[in-house]
Each structure stands twice: as C-alpha cells, then as structure tokens.
Scaffold this motif. Structure first.
Motif, short mmCIF file in Angstrom:
data_model
loop_
_atom_site.label_atom_id
_atom_site.label_comp_id
_atom_site.label_asym_id
_atom_site.label_seq_id
_atom_site.Cartn_x
_atom_site.Cartn_y
_atom_site.Cartn_z
N GLN A 1 2.56 1.61 -3.48
CA GLN A 1 1.62 1.93 -4.57
C GLN A 1 0.99 3.31 -4.43
N LYS A 2 0.69 3.69 -3.19
CA LYS A 2 -0.10 4.93 -3.00
C LYS A 2 0.75 6.13 -2.60
N TYR A 3 1.83 5.89 -1.86
CA TYR A 3 2.51 7.03 -1.27
C TYR A 3 3.99 7.14 -1.63
N SER A 4 4.45 6.41 -2.62
CA SER A 4 5.88 6.48 -2.94
C SER A 4 6.28 7.85 -3.48
N ASP A 5 5.30 8.61 -3.96
CA ASP A 5 5.62 9.95 -4.48
C ASP A 5 5.64 11.01 -3.38
N LYS A 6 5.30 10.62 -2.16
CA LYS A 6 5.33 11.57 -1.03
C LYS A 6 6.77 11.81 -0.58
N ILE B 1 -0.62 2.76 8.07
CA ILE B 1 -1.20 1.64 7.30
C ILE B 1 -1.09 0.35 8.10
N LYS C 1 0.85 -1.20 0.00
CA LYS C 1 0.00 0.00 0.00
C LYS C 1 0.88 1.24 0.00
N LEU C 2 1.92 1.22 0.81
CA LEU C 2 2.80 2.40 0.87
C LEU C 2 3.45 2.66 -0.48
N TRP D 1 7.17 8.99 4.94
CA TRP D 1 6.97 7.56 4.71
C TRP D 1 6.73 6.79 6.02
N ASN E 1 5.36 -1.85 -7.93
CA ASN E 1 5.42 -0.43 -8.29
C ASN E 1 6.42 -0.14 -9.39
#
Lengths: 177, 184
Positions: free
Chosen positions: A39-44, A56, A36-37, A49, B51
């Motif tokens: 896929q959803k938040y790697s661009d943060k 999560i 989940k991290l 993180w 990813n």
C-alpha cells in the motif's frame, strides 16, 4: 511485487515465528508487513523493497513484543506461563504444523532443531540482527535501517548473538561427546 | 549473502556458526507444510488485492458511504416538502401524530390516562342527563328563578322542558344534546 513477496514470505514467516514463538501471530505480522509494503511503498524502486519490507516486519515484531510485555506486566499474575514449565514447548509449537509431514521429520536434522532453539533463546534485538545479517544477507547499514537503530548497535547485537550461539553450540558438542 | 567486509572481522569459528545457522534456517523453510504455504499465499494475495483494486477505489468507497446518506437526505426533503404543502390543519394533525409516536410508550400511557378521564367525565354527565329534570329544577332553585313546583309535582309541557334543558346545558357547559322524553 507478487514475485518479490513470494521470495521473502517464507523467511519473513520463520523470522516472525522464531521471534513471537507463535505461528498465528507470525502470520498476522507477515500479512501486515506485506500489506503495508504494497500500500505504501509499491511505487518505490524494486531494490528498496527488501530493506523496507524487513524494516516493517521488524517494526511489527517489536510492536508485538512491546504489547506482550505490557500484557505480561498487567496480566502476568493471571496467566500461567506454559513455556517456562516446558523448555521444549516452543519447538513442539513450531513443529506443530509439520508433525504429520514425514518428509519434514526426515529432513529436519537435530542440528537444525538445536540451532532454532538457540536462536529462539536470544533476546529479540540480537535475533533480529543475527537473522537479518546472517540469513537475509543484509550488511550492517541495511540491517541498521531495517532495525531502525545505529550501525554501532547492529554490530553490538550481532556480536553478542554470535557469542551466545557459539557458547550454546559448544555446550551441545560437549554434551554429545 | 553475507557481507564480505563484516565476515572479515569474524574469526573462522564465527563463520562456521553463521554457515550452520544459514543451513538450519534454510532447512526450516524448505519443509513448510501445505497449510502454512497456503496461508502465506492467501496473505500475499490479500495484500496484493488491497492494492490492485481500481484506482477509483477511494472514490468508490466514498460513494458507498455517501449514497445512503444522500438517499436519506432526499427522502427527508420530500417528506418536508409534502408536509409543507399540506393544509395547516393536516400539518398540525401530522405533527401531533409524529410527536405522539416519538414520545412512544409514555405518550401512549398519557393518552390512555386522558381517555380514561374523559370516560369518567362522560359517565358523570350521562348520570346527570338521566336525572335532567331534577338538575334543571335544582339550578333554577339556586338561581331563585324557580316559581314552579317540582317536575314530578305537576304536568310539564314539552316546550317548557326543552327550554329548561337548554338552560341546563348552558349552565353545565355541556354540548347540547337533543333529549326526547316521552311523557305518557
């Protein structure tokens, strides 16, 4: 991202294992949180993180407990609760993967074993608050974010966890002496 | 590390508890066995590979989904076009064949039944043909046209027999069959 995941995966696994009392469930929860991290938040930004990951993770652990309590409510009369018969059953399970490792057996002190057992005995939210603050090093605000609750609740859970651990450890010392 | 501000609110005993807990938990992850570490590594790689797939991953997945459907549509269009371009009789024959196959076992049973009925009817017709002279005579007798004796009562010439046979076929609504009777 890989470096970050490698740095948190062991702690995350142990937190999940202590909470779920099952290594396989803990693996599933950790992998789920990692995915989940990524896929959803790697661009943060990188400094976000850790709070996101633990948020999560705690969410998944809470989901696990909700699911388990629902199962127990409906199917509890069908399934014999093995852990209630054996208070040390969980420790045996936790040590299950490590029983053949002499280094681990030498290194795992009695104190460690007792503390993990006492942590396991805490209610889920107190466990989360204690491990996030005392072990992961989050402050109250970060812990509240990870647990999706108010800072006041975090303080209450943390304080109760400390109080219970203190009582248990005092009992242990009295028993030894 | 632990937030200093939060620790200031705890007494020394609480701080010791936290230190012991930290030590115990750190110790517990220091000695994770190879199997556990391997599984964690696999979980991490699985998360990362989900990813690090090409940016066109979604479109690739869409392609995987849509290509078989597009192929099936193309095949269907070709079949329809070919069917459309066939002469009308062949179209009907193909459609009948398709409907029989679609109906399946039921259709097979039905067609078997129809075939059996046809065989029985054929048998009746065949029996009647075996005694054609009598049937002919009977028909003409009923119609009041018969001023001739029974075929067995006298000689019959071939032309007359042929004429009577044609009349019988038309009365019984049977396809005309050329019957040759050798009168010895």
């Amino acid at each position: 991202m890989e470096q970050f995941l490698a740095s948190v995966e062991k702690k995350a696994f142990r937190m999940a294992e202590i909470s779920t009392k099952n290594a396989d469930d803990a693996f599933d929860i950790v992998q789920d949180a990692m995915m989940k991290l990524v896929q959803k938040y790697s661009d943060k930004p990188r400094d976000e993180w850790a709070p996101l990951f633990y948020r999560i993770l705690q969410s998944r652990i809470t989901d696990f407990h909700r699911h388990s309590s629902r199962q127990k409510r409906w199917l509890g009369w069908l399934v014999k609760d093995e852990e209630s018969d054996s208070p040390d059953g969980y420790l045996d399970k936790v040590a299950g993967h490590q029983q053949n490792d002499p280094d681990h057996l030498l290194g795992l002190a009695q104190e460690t074993t007792q503390l993990v057992e006492h942590l396991k005995a805490l209610p889920n939210r107190q466990q989360q608050a204690f491990m996030l603050r005392a072990w992961q090093g989050f402050d109250t605000k970060e812990t509240a974010k990870a647990m999706s609750c108010s800072e006041g609740s975090v303080k209450t859970h943390y304080s109760r966890a400390i109080h219970k651990l203190k009582l248990k450890l005092t009992e242990d010392e009295v028993a030894v002496s | 590390m632990i937030d200093d501000k939060s620790l200031n609110n705890e007494n020394l005993s609480d701080e010791k508890i936290v230190e012991r807990a930290q030590h115990a938990l750190d110790e517990s992850i220091e000695h994770l066995d190879g199997h556990t570490l391997s599984r964690l590594n696999q979980a991490r790689q699985a998360a990362l590979s989900a990813n690090t797939a090409p940016s066109g991953d979604a479109s690739w997945r869409n392609w995987q989904v849509w290509s078989p459907m597009a192929g099936a549509c193309a095949v269907f269009m070709v079949v329809v076009y070919n069917l459309w371009s066939l002469p009308e009789g062949q179209q009907q024959a193909l459609l009948n064949l398709a409907s029989i196959e679609a109906i399946g076992v039921h259709a097979t049973e039905e067609s078997t039944l129809v075939g059996d009925q046809a065989l029985i009817q054929d048998t009746i017709a065949f029996e009647m043909l075996q005694d054609l002279e009598f049937v002919e005579w009977l028909e003409m007798e009923e119609a009041g046209l018969n001023n001739e004796p029974l075929p067995s009562e006298g000689l019959i010439d071939e032309a007359q027999l042929d004429r009577q046979a044609k009349h019988t076929y038309s009365v019984l609504d049977l396809p005309e069959i050329k019957v040759t009777i050798n009168v010895s």
